[in-house]
Design an enzyme around this catalytic site. Sequence first.
Site, PDB file in Angstrom:
ATOM      1  CB  SER A   2      -0.256   1.103   4.633  1.00  0.00           C
ATOM      2  OG  SER A   2      -0.098   2.259   4.743  1.00  0.00           O
ATOM      3  N   GLY A  21       0.870  -1.127  -0.158  1.00  0.00           N
ATOM      4  CA  GLY A  21       0.108   0.342  -0.127  1.00  0.00           C
ATOM      5  C   GLY A  21       0.580   1.714   0.283  1.00  0.00           C
ATOM      6  CE1 TYR A  45      -8.652   8.685  13.019  1.00  0.00           C
ATOM      7  CE2 TYR A  45     -10.432   8.784  11.366  1.00  0.00           C
ATOM      8  CZ  TYR A  45     -10.185   9.711  12.005  1.00  0.00           C
ATOM      9  OH  TYR A  45     -10.001   9.943  12.753  1.00  0.00           O
ATOM     10  CG  LEU A  50      -0.037  11.875   8.301  1.00  0.00           C
ATOM     11  CD1 LEU A  50       1.233  12.758   8.848  1.00  0.00           C
ATOM     12  CD2 LEU A  50       0.898  10.762   7.586  1.00  0.00           C
ATOM     13  CG  LEU A  66      -0.992   1.885   9.421  1.00  0.00           C
ATOM     14  CD1 LEU A  66      -0.079   2.476   8.119  1.00  0.00           C
ATOM     15  CD2 LEU A  66      -0.047   2.222  10.589  1.00  0.00           C
ATOM     16  CE1 TYR A  87     -11.492   7.137   7.826  1.00  0.00           C
ATOM     17  CE2 TYR A  87     -12.435   5.396   8.569  1.00  0.00           C
ATOM     18  CZ  TYR A  87     -12.007   6.170   8.067  1.00  0.00           C
ATOM     19  OH  TYR A  87     -11.099   4.715   7.914  1.00  0.00           O
ATOM     20  CG  ASP A 122      -6.578  -4.120  -7.444  1.00  0.00           C
ATOM     21  OD1 ASP A 122      -6.591  -3.936  -6.110  1.00  0.00           O
ATOM     22  OD2 ASP A 122      -7.087  -3.218  -8.022  1.00  0.00           O
ATOM     23  CB  SER A 148      -1.297  10.760   3.459  1.00  0.00           C
ATOM     24  OG  SER A 148      -2.741  10.407   4.071  1.00  0.00           O
ATOM     25  NE  ARG A 149      -1.788   9.132  -3.369  1.00  0.00           N
ATOM     26  CZ  ARG A 149      -2.322   8.647  -3.577  1.00  0.00           C
ATOM     27  NH1 ARG A 149      -3.609   8.715  -4.086  1.00  0.00           N
ATOM     28  NH2 ARG A 149      -1.969   6.947  -3.407  1.00  0.00           N
ATOM     29  CB  ALA A 150      -5.294   7.974   1.182  1.00  0.00           C
TER      30      ALA A 150
END
Length: 347
Positions: free
Chosen positions: A166, A55, A218, A266, A216, A228, A119, A268-270
Site C-alpha cells: 500500500s 505503507g 489506479y 478516496l 493497489l 495525476y 522505507d 485519504s491523507r496521501a
Amino acid sequence: MATICLSLSSVAASFTGSAMSSRLQHSRVVSARAAGVAQMGLDLNLKGKVAFVAGVGDSSGYGWAICKALAAAGATVTVGTWPPVLGIFKKSLESGKFDEDAILPDGSVMKIEGIYPLDAVFDEPGDVPEDVKNNKRYAGLEGFTISEVAAKVAADYGKIDILVHSLANGPEVTRPLLETSRRGYLAASSASAYSMVSLVQKFGPIMNYGGSVLSLTYIASEMVIPGYGGGMSSAKAQLESDTRTLAWEAGQKYGVRVNTISAGPLKSRAASAISKGKDKSFIEVAIDYCHDNAPLTRDLTSDDVGSTGAFLLSPMSAAVTGVTLYVDNGMHAMGMVQNKAIAQCYD
C-alpha cells in the site's frame, strides 16, 4: 441441482468418452478436498494467518481498511510504516485516536500486533545515503530497509501468509508529465512500483505456500487522468505489468498469488496531497466526478476496497492470480460520460 449436474456429466461423457469422465471424476475429488478451504456461503476465515501490510501510517487510507478486514477475519496483522510518520502513528494508536476507525464488526477494536519502520525505497542497508541516516526523522531507527524488515518479521513470526503493498509516492505528482524531471519520474517509479518487486523478492522466501500478495493501483495506469502527474501514471502502469509477471514468477518459485486492486478515488491523507486544483483539490474533484458518472451512483468507501482485498488475500480466491481487479463502482467501464463534466465538479 445435484440431479442437473449429474445429467450434464452424463452428456459430457457421452461426447468425449472415458477421458472426460475421468477428468470430471478428478474434478469432483479435488472439489471435495477443497471443501473445507473455500466454499460459497462460508465466512471468510483467516485465523492462524499472519499478514504484513506495507505503507500504513494513519487510519484514512485503503491500507488501513485492508488491515481491518484482515483482522475481522481473524488474521494477525502487522504493518510497515514510513519512518518520518512512525512516531505520530504509534502515539495516535496508543492514545486511542484511531479507536473509532478501528472498530471491527464484532464491536472489538483492531489490534496491530507489530509495527516496523519501513522505507521501501531502500532494499539493503548499503542503499541508505548518509543524509538519510543523519536525518532527525530517522534518528534512533535501524533496520528500516526492505530486506531488514523481512528479516525482522521472519524472526518474530517465522513464515507469513499475506503481503500487502500500500505504497505510492511521487514528489512531482502535481506537475504535468511534460514538466516532470527525470529525477521526479524515477522517484515515483522507485517508491510506487519497484518497491512492490523488492517486497516480493525479500518476503517471498518467508511466505507459506498458498500465500497471497496484493497491491493497489489506479485507473490512470491505462486512461489519461489530468492532474495525476509526475510520472505516477507511468508508475501505476509498471505496477500492473509487474503484477502479471510476478504472478508467474512468484507462483512458480514460492507458490504464492499476486494481484492488484484498481481502486477508485478516496480522500485519504496521501491522496489529499495532490491538490493542484481550483477551489477543490484534485481528489475532491475526482470523487465528485466518479460519484456522478459511474454506473453505481454511490459513495466508494475504504471498506469496499478492504473487503475485496480480504477476499483476494484469502483461500476463497485460491485460483485467482495476475489480476487487476477494479473496485470503483464501475467507473473503469465508462467511455463517454453523460451526467457531470469536470468543470461542474469545481462548482
